[in-house]
Design an enzyme around this catalytic site. Structure first.
Site, PDB file in Angstrom:
ATOM      1  CG  ASP A   9      -1.690   1.203   1.427  1.00  0.00           C
ATOM      2  OD1 ASP A   9      -2.324   1.635   0.455  1.00  0.00           O
ATOM      3  OD2 ASP A   9      -1.689   1.770   2.545  1.00  0.00           O
ATOM      4  CG  LEU A  10       1.610   5.729  -1.810  1.00  0.00           C
ATOM      5  CD1 LEU A  10       3.100   5.537  -2.082  1.00  0.00           C
ATOM      6  CD2 LEU A  10       0.989   6.549  -2.952  1.00  0.00           C
ATOM      7  CG  ASP A  11      -1.832   7.490   0.522  1.00  0.00           C
ATOM      8  OD1 ASP A  11      -0.973   8.346   0.287  1.00  0.00           O
ATOM      9  OD2 ASP A  11      -2.778   7.242  -0.253  1.00  0.00           O
ATOM     10  CB  THR A  17       0.407  10.696   2.203  1.00  0.00           C
ATOM     11  OG1 THR A  17       0.414   9.284   2.079  1.00  0.00           O
ATOM     12  CG2 THR A  17       1.473  11.302   1.317  1.00  0.00           C
ATOM     13  CB  SER A 114      -2.025   2.821  -3.757  1.00  0.00           C
ATOM     14  OG  SER A 114      -2.593   4.026  -3.325  1.00  0.00           O
ATOM     15  CG  ASN A 118      -3.464  12.319  -5.861  1.00  0.00           C
ATOM     16  OD1 ASN A 118      -3.573  12.997  -6.880  1.00  0.00           O
ATOM     17  ND2 ASN A 118      -4.340  12.374  -4.867  1.00  0.00           N
ATOM     18  CG  ASP A 170      -1.910   2.689   6.452  1.00  0.00           C
ATOM     19  OD1 ASP A 170      -2.262   2.259   5.333  1.00  0.00           O
ATOM     20  OD2 ASP A 170      -2.169   3.840   6.847  1.00  0.00           O
TER      21      ASP A 170
HETATM   22  C1  BG6 Z   1      -5.748   5.723   0.268  1.00  0.00           C
HETATM   23  C2  BG6 Z   1      -5.759   6.583   1.511  1.00  0.00           C
HETATM   24  O1  BG6 Z   1      -4.460   5.220   0.069  1.00  0.00           O
HETATM   25  O2  BG6 Z   1      -6.117   6.491  -0.867  1.00  0.00           O
HETATM   26  C3  BG6 Z   1      -7.106   7.275   1.671  1.00  0.00           C
HETATM   27  O3  BG6 Z   1      -5.518   5.770   2.637  1.00  0.00           O
HETATM   28  C4  BG6 Z   1      -7.446   8.041   0.393  1.00  0.00           C
HETATM   29  O4  BG6 Z   1      -7.054   8.147   2.777  1.00  0.00           O
HETATM   30  C5  BG6 Z   1      -7.405   7.096  -0.799  1.00  0.00           C
HETATM   31  O5  BG6 Z   1      -8.745   8.619   0.496  1.00  0.00           O
HETATM   32  C6  BG6 Z   1      -7.697   7.820  -2.109  1.00  0.00           C
HETATM   33  O6  BG6 Z   1      -6.637   8.696  -2.375  1.00  0.00           O
HETATM   34  P1  BG6 Z   1      -6.650   9.884  -3.406  1.00  0.00           P
HETATM   35  O7  BG6 Z   1      -5.227  10.361  -3.383  1.00  0.00           O
HETATM   36  O8  BG6 Z   1      -7.043   9.318  -4.730  1.00  0.00           O
HETATM   37  O9  BG6 Z   1      -7.636  10.875  -2.911  1.00  0.00           O
HETATM   38 MG    MG Z   2      -2.784   3.162   3.536  1.00  0.00          MG
END
Ligand code: BG6
Ligand code: MG
Length: 220
Positions: A9-11, A17, A114, A118, A170
């Site tokens: 996973d990324l965030d 982030t 992810s 973004n 996470d």
């Molecule tokens: C997930 C995050 O990785 O991506 C979320 O944990 C987020 O909080 C979701 O809403 C979507 O991300 P984005 O960047 O497309 O708004």
């Molecule tokens: Mg995450």
């Protein structure tokens, strides 16, 4: 040589982030007069942008027009992009870079899985795009976590089986997605929140020295 698909996973796993998503959602909730704390935010981790806004509106018992919904989503993303403008290699979470390099050196297939739309620009800012064989993100999938689509697509593109895959997450939604795909789920964060994971660590630096090896031998 043993191989597994390693899916990240990324965030909140590769980069911190999650705190910026929180700030941006909190501002958005405030603009709609909806109370939003860390507690609610926890339930949005791993959740797509559109589903996050739906949940916030539900919690606030608010209904808005489709046009306002779209503009609120755009506003949230704009605020978020502003907050992550200065992201750089320094923002990679502790131990992640070393772990990725070790996987590369041992010839393991690596993917990003992810929910974020973004994800690609963020990986570029972090300078680690080249460490991933496959990237699956919010622009590639139709079903959001806890649906396993994102991880199944990643392991499929790596030409590996779900039972040969390890997911690092996470969020509870992400751990549930990995588990329902039959993948080994490794939680990063609070063991209370991530108790459905096969194992949980606070950070990558807390993993034992030969952890990659033990994952290669681990069965779900
Ligand atoms: C997930 C995050 O990785 O991506 C979320 O944990 C987020 O909080 C979701 O809403 C979507 O991300 P984005 O960047 O497309 O708004
Ligand atoms: Mg995450």
């Amino acid at each position: 040589m043993k191989k597994k698909a390693f899916i990240f996973d990324l965030d909140g796993v590769i980069v911190d982030t999650a705190k910026f998503h929180f700030v941006a959602w909190q501002r958005l909730a405030a603009s709609l007069d909806i109370n939003f704390t860390e507690k609610e935010n926890e339930q949005l981790k791993g959740v797509s942008r559109v589903n996050s806004l739906k949940k916030i509106l539900e919690w606030g018992d608010k209904q808005i027009s489709e046009d306002l919904f779209q503009s609120k989503m755009a506003q949230k993303n704009q605020e978020y992009l502003e907050l992550i403008k200065t992201l750089s290699t320094d923002d990679i979470l502790p131990g992640v870079h070393d772990f990725l390099i070790k996987l590369r050196q041992s010839g393991q297939p690596i993917a990003l899985g992810s929910a974020s739309k973004n994800a690609r620009p963020i990986l570029e800012k972090l300078g680690i795009m080249n460490l991933f064989d496959v990237i699956v993100d919010g622009t590639d999938v139709t079903k959001a976590k806890p649906d396993p689509e994102v991880f199944l697509s990643a392991c499929g593109q790596l030409q590996m089986q779900a039972s040969e895959s390890v997911v690092f997450e996470d969020s509870l939604a992400g751990i549930q997605a990995a588990n329902s795909a039959g993948m080994i789920s490794i939680g990063l964060g609070d063991p209370q929140i991530l108790k459905e994971a096969d194992e949980v660590f606070q950070t990558f630096t807390q993993m034992p020295e030969d952890y990659i090896n033990s994952l290669l031998n681990k069965k779900k």
